[in-house]
Design an enzyme around this catalytic site. Structure first.
Site, PDB file in Angstrom:
ATOM      1  N   TYR A 113       0.873  -1.185   0.000  1.00 36.27           N
ATOM      2  CA  TYR A 113       0.000   0.000   0.000  1.00 36.27           C
ATOM      3  C   TYR A 113       0.907   1.230   0.000  1.00 36.27           C
ATOM      4  O   TYR A 113       2.044   1.177  -0.449  1.00 36.27           O
ATOM      5  CB  TYR A 113      -0.925  -0.119   1.239  1.00 36.27           C
ATOM      6  CG  TYR A 113      -2.036   0.873   1.284  1.00 36.27           C
ATOM      7  CD1 TYR A 113      -2.838   1.154   0.181  1.00 36.27           C
ATOM      8  CD2 TYR A 113      -2.307   1.558   2.478  1.00 36.27           C
ATOM      9  CE1 TYR A 113      -3.866   2.069   0.254  1.00 36.27           C
ATOM     10  CE2 TYR A 113      -3.340   2.469   2.550  1.00 36.27           C
ATOM     11  CZ  TYR A 113      -4.104   2.733   1.440  1.00 36.27           C
ATOM     12  OH  TYR A 113      -5.110   3.650   1.517  1.00 36.27           O
ATOM     13  N   LYS A 168     -20.024 -19.965 -12.331  1.00 35.15           N
ATOM     14  CA  LYS A 168     -19.109 -19.850 -13.486  1.00 35.15           C
ATOM     15  C   LYS A 168     -17.723 -19.446 -12.987  1.00 35.15           C
ATOM     16  O   LYS A 168     -16.702 -19.950 -13.464  1.00 35.15           O
ATOM     17  CB  LYS A 168     -19.632 -18.801 -14.478  1.00 35.15           C
ATOM     18  CG  LYS A 168     -20.946 -19.160 -15.139  1.00 35.15           C
ATOM     19  CD  LYS A 168     -20.772 -19.940 -16.434  1.00 35.15           C
ATOM     20  CE  LYS A 168     -22.124 -20.356 -16.996  1.00 35.15           C
ATOM     21  NZ  LYS A 168     -22.056 -21.241 -18.145  1.00 35.15           N
TER      22      LYS A 168
HETATM   23  C1  PYR Z   1     -24.792 -23.580 -19.421  1.00 33.89           C
HETATM   24  C2  PYR Z   1     -25.277 -22.215 -19.598  1.00 33.89           C
HETATM   25  O1  PYR Z   1     -24.505 -21.291 -19.737  1.00 33.89           O
HETATM   26  C3  PYR Z   1     -26.708 -21.979 -19.641  1.00 33.89           C
HETATM   27  O2  PYR Z   1     -27.500 -22.914 -19.536  1.00 33.89           O
HETATM   28  O3  PYR Z   1     -27.088 -20.800 -19.771  1.00 33.89           O
HETATM   29 MG    MG Z   2     -25.435 -19.363 -19.746  1.00 32.63          MG
END
Ligand code: PYR
Ligand code: MG
Ligand code: NAI
Length: 470
Positions: A113, A168
């Protein structure tokens, strides 16, 4: 939508049980509601009562609801809460941000920092490309959604989209060591999304657009690709198309059919269906029929949706019109990217010999494998609980790993094709079977092979800014 698809299969019921209550009444009530008790944990004991967690196997949401109601009616018993394991796993979210080094003393503090950090800031100011080496940009991807087309659940909004985007981010990290951060925007205005993503881009090495409905997703992606110099990739379009193409190459190989001659029905001409069709056409398909809610898309009609006019002009050479049933009759391949349960067994029975069915809608496929597996050559879904999972998770971790490693300015057609070929190639000739046309997401060779071929394709097509060490 079918609630069974969302059910957690095991629920944990927390009960407060008054002393002296006969526990066998609890066991009988669970059995009567259709549950199967598999574990009991004592959480707390007091003078007048005991708190216990019961782990119960349930068939569906109905059983869970009945369970809570039945137990709540027993004398001396209070249901504190009922939570399934999936919900427990989501408590407080699924990811966290962790520093790479600890700050032990003032010297460390002044380097991470102020004041020392200022020298690093100045270096980046003098040469902005140093952001790639001196900040998280090098390995960080934004997973951006507006919550407008979340899985097949529809427009459920940004907060409700978060669990998918966190998921994700987990997949990016676990499979490809890419740091990813979920960003769910409280706007569905195309210009505002473009402006916002551009404004946050300095912190990221790539943008993964997710679950943004069509047709807005096309313009958002196109504009961001033009206006940013980092990869922008709409996963539902291109990740899906890459994996679909890989799976189809192998299914065609198995059934001895050719992409040029196969009659291919794509159902659901949204983000995923459109991109999959473009990839099929680029791969040589000549007989594709697109079907959406109003039936088969045909050049004889004029559509309000501009992409559908393009679609109709580039598919359906025989200008056939009609319903999904009409499209499917005599078809070799069905690709579903639409909604759960809309493909009926009777329709599959009218398909050509050795039919290939990819029912990819999530969470509920267009047809469940158990309803068609005895009458098809190959069936695949987008889900993890059946064989042949055709899901973009096989693509996005590896394609971004490759793009980040070679600091690609974009993810182009060459890189997508390389990724599809890499995925298809990880299923060896001797391994290929009707229940193994696509590798498992846990096959470590997938990410490595996708990465390797994507880096090569980026270098060959001139979009790599560096040559990564192997
Ligand atoms: C797998 C995916 O990205 C969906 O089903 O929207
Ligand atoms: Mg998707
Ligand atoms: N397995 C995988 O890797 C992936 C699966 N998907 C799934 O595909 C589906 C579509 O996703 P997106 O393209 O992102 O959504 P989208 O909202 O862009 O497109 C969906 C399209 O399906 C059409 N549709 C809905 N119900 C229909 C019906 N009964 N008959 C015919 N068409 C119908 C809609 O009109 C729309 O054009 C979702 O269920 C999603 O979960 C999407 C991306 C990846």
């Amino acid at each position: 939508m079918n609630n069974k698809a969302l059910d957690g299969k095991t629920v944990i019921v927390r009960l407060e049980i008054d002393s002296g209550t006969n526990f066998s009444s609890v066991v009988s009530a669970i059995e009567a509601a259709g549950g199967d008790m598999i574990a009991i944990d004592v959480i707390q004991t007091g003078k007048g009562s005991t708190t216990r967690d019961l782990t119960v196997k349930v068939k569906d949401t109905g059983t869970t609801e009945l369970l809570g109601k039945t137990l709540g009616q027993l004398p001396g018993i209070r249901v504190i809460n009922t939570s399934d394991r999936t919900f427990l796993l989501h408590l407080g979210g699924k990811i966290t941000v962790q520093p790479k080094t600890a700050i032990h003393n003032r010297d460390d503090l002044s380097r991470v920092y102020t004041p020392e950090v200022a020298r690093v800031c100045t270096a980046i100011h003098e040469d902005p490309s140093k952001a790639f080496t001196l900040t998280i940009k090098r390995n960080m991807v934004a997973v951006v959604s507006d919550g407008s087309a979340v899985l097949g659940l529809g427009n459920i909004g940004p907060e409700a989209a978060m669990p998918v985007m966190e998921g994700k981010a987990m997949l990016f990290k676990q499979f490809a060591d890419v740091d990813a951060f979920p960003i769910c925007l409280d706007t569905q205005d195309t210009e505002e999304i473009i402006r916002t993503v551009k404004a946050i881009a300095p912190a990221f090495g790539g943008i993964n657009l997710e679950d943004i409905s069509s047709p807005r997703c096309f313009e958002i992606e196109e504009r961001l690709r033009e206006e940013l110099n980092i990869p922008v990739f709409h996963d539902d379009q291109h990740g899906t198309a890459v994996v679909l193409y890989a799976g189809l190459l192998n299914a065609l190989r198995l059934t001895g059919k050719s992409i040029e001659d196969a009659r291919i029905v794509v159902c659901g001409i949204g983000a995923a269906g459109t991109a999959c069709t473009k990839m099929l056409l680029a791969g040589g398909a000549r007989n594709v029929l697109g079907v959406d809610r109003d039936g088969i898309l045909t050049a004889d009609r004029d559509y309000a949706h501009p992409m559908w006019n393009w679609y109709a002009a580039n598919t359906n050479p025989g200008r056939i019109s009609g319903s999904l049933a009409d499209a499917v009759a005599g078809a070799d391949v069905f690709i579903g990217l639409s909604a759960g349960g809309i493909l009926k067994r009777e329709m599959v029975l009218t398909m050509n010999e050795q039919p290939i069915v990819f029912a990819m809608a999530n969470p509920e496929p267009e047809i469940r494998p158990e309803q068609a597996e005895d009458i098809v050559a190959v069936i695949a879904t987008g889900r993890s609980d059946y064989p042949n999972q055709i899901n973009n998770v096989l693509c996005f971790p590896g394609i971004f790993r490759g793009a980040l490693d070679c600091r690609a300015t974009t993810i182009n057609e060459e890189m997508k094709l390389a990724a599809a070929e890499a995925i298809a190639s990880t299923v060896g000739e001797d391994e290929l079977s009707r229940s193994y046309i696509i590798p498992s997401v846990f096959n470590a060779k997938v990410v490595e092979e996708v990465r390797r071929r994507v880096v090569q394709a980026a270098r060959d097509s001139g979009v790599a800014r560096r040559n990564p060490r192997e």
